[in-house]
Structures are given as C-alpha cells and as structure tokens.
Design an enzyme around this catalytic site. Sequence first.
Site, mmCIF file in Angstrom:
data_model
loop_
_atom_site.group_PDB
_atom_site.id
_atom_site.type_symbol
_atom_site.label_atom_id
_atom_site.label_comp_id
_atom_site.label_asym_id
_atom_site.label_seq_id
_atom_site.Cartn_x
_atom_site.Cartn_y
_atom_site.Cartn_z
ATOM 1 N N SER A 187 0.839 -1.188 0.000
ATOM 2 C CA SER A 187 0.000 0.000 0.000
ATOM 3 C C SER A 187 0.878 1.242 0.000
ATOM 4 C CB SER A 187 -0.908 0.028 1.227
ATOM 5 O OG SER A 187 -1.583 1.270 1.340
ATOM 6 N N TYR A 200 -2.243 -1.621 10.004
ATOM 7 C CA TYR A 200 -2.339 -1.942 8.580
ATOM 8 C C TYR A 200 -1.061 -1.542 7.841
ATOM 9 C CZ TYR A 200 -3.917 -1.822 3.731
ATOM 10 O OH TYR A 200 -4.023 -2.011 2.372
#
Length: 324
Positions: A187, A200
């Site tokens: 990400s 995350y």
Amino acid sequence: MDLMELFFFSLGTAVVLYYGVRLLLFSRMLFPKLWFPLSKSFFTSMGEWAVVTGASEGIGRAYAFMLAEQGLNVVIISRTKLTLDQVAKEIGDTTGQKVKVIVTDFTKEDVFSEIEDHLRDINIGVLVNNVGILPNYIPCKFLECSELDKTITKVINCNVKTMAKMCKIILPGMEKRGKGVILNISSGIASIPFPLYTLYSASKVFVERFSQGLQAEYKDRGIIIQTVAPFGVSTRMAAYQQTNIVTLAPEDFVKSSLQYLRAGDKTNGSLCHIVLGWILQCIPLKVIYTQSILQSLQDYVKKRAAKKASISESSVAFENGTKK
C-alpha cells in the site's frame, strides 16, 4: 581557484549530477512501454498458471482477468464461494482460459496445507499475493480498534503470514524451473509510519521488506519479485470512491502496474501514484502528524462511510417499494 572554491564547485557538481541522474531515472516512468517492454508471450513463458489471492473483487479480480487475457490459466482464491464461482465463469467465458477456485479464509489458522494440496503439480508461472484486510474501516488509534486481540491476529494472518506461506508453497517450483513472477500487493501509505492506520501500514511494510529481500535472494534464479504499492484504487476497501486522475479503477490500475513489472523491486503502479509517493515522502512528518490533519482524515472517511450507508439504505427501500 583556492581550496574553498574547489570544495563548493565539487559539491555543486555532485548535487547537480545526483539530481540529474534521479530526474533521468524518473523520466523513464513516463514511458514504461519504451523502457520496460514485455513481449506478448512474456507471461505464458513463465508457466501455464497464475495464482491470485483475494481474487473475488477489486485489484485481485482485475489481476486474474488480466493474466487470463495474457493466456494464463488462473487459480483464484478467496473466502466467498458464490462470488468466486461467478468470477471464474466470467473469466472462462471471456478469455477461454481454465479457472480453478479455492475457497479459504486467510484470517484463519492452518489453511495452507489444503491450498498446497490443490496447487501440487501445477506449473505456476505467476503468483499475485493480493489478499489483505483493514483492522477497521474508519481509521482509529491502535487501542481504539474493536476486539483488538482478534484484530491483531486477523491482520497478521491475512496481510503477513499469507504472503510468506504462499511464497513458501509456490517459490520452490519457480526456482526449479528458473523463472517466475511474484507480485506482492502492499500500500502507498506504507511509505511512511501512518497514524490511525498503524497496524495496517506496518503489515504492508513487512510486505515490502520481505519482497525486496526475497528478490535479492532469487533474482539470479530468473525470478521477478516485486512489491506493488497503490494509493487510491476504487475498491470496497476504499468505499468505491469515484474514479479520477488519482483514484483509479482496479482494471486501469492493474493494466498500468503490469507495465512497470521490470521497473524495479517496488512500484506504485501508475504514474500519478508514483508522483504521490514522492510527494508523501517529501512532506515533513510533523505536518502529517498534526492533530488537525489526522482529525480531517478521520472525518472524511466517516463522511464517506455515512454517505455509502445512506445510499445503500435508499436502494433497499426503493427495492422494497417503500419511501424514505
């Protein structure tokens, strides 16, 4: 020219050369097809099959379709059988390629022996480790996550353990044949320590470091291992935001990202996301970490979630013949 003048001249020359080289390297990203070309038979030359985790929707689904269109048979893995069967049918009908479905929940323990049995003796040329979960849809501080112990286990199992285990299962065959491609989806927010997405983003840092180390170990075996770190892509995880120059449709992002396959051990997958990554790393962390910025981010996601829920309720009401 005295010693001081020579020093500053040399320093200036070094700075100009440094940024000149960086600019030249960046300019290659403007023309990926020219600088990083792939032959039409590139993917089929890697093997007969591709394996894609988290393939029932979003980026994973787009990779499965794109690789099938390149001539590969596809194994799609996710936890919802009904959706997987539908995707498998669509891929088969559209491309004519074979599609295998494996149903599993990567947040659970001990799911990999069954996957390994399904994949045994299959000539796998491409692995896309796409599956991943957010701890919470609304960004929040670490201790504010609901069911924190369970959340930690699920995130580590899905975002970290799954990638390593899938590589353990598939990499030996690639090493034996001396060719293969592994794409590990990270990400863009893992570019920096990112508050409110702490768990995350940290899990995605593992994806990047693991991939880079693995590439260094197996590059001389003819295997390409690359981290793909997108920013905005219109998926369920991003509340299906409207597409624009920054937020791309999954199909557009995947098509773009594959053009950067030979661009190095990490790519943001598209030109606009590459620029975003550069900008994010140039912003002082003190600015990003201000309470007003973090609160604005949280409020923005809450607002989008509320809007999405309102639209869903209105749709259900309309289908039921009621009026809201």
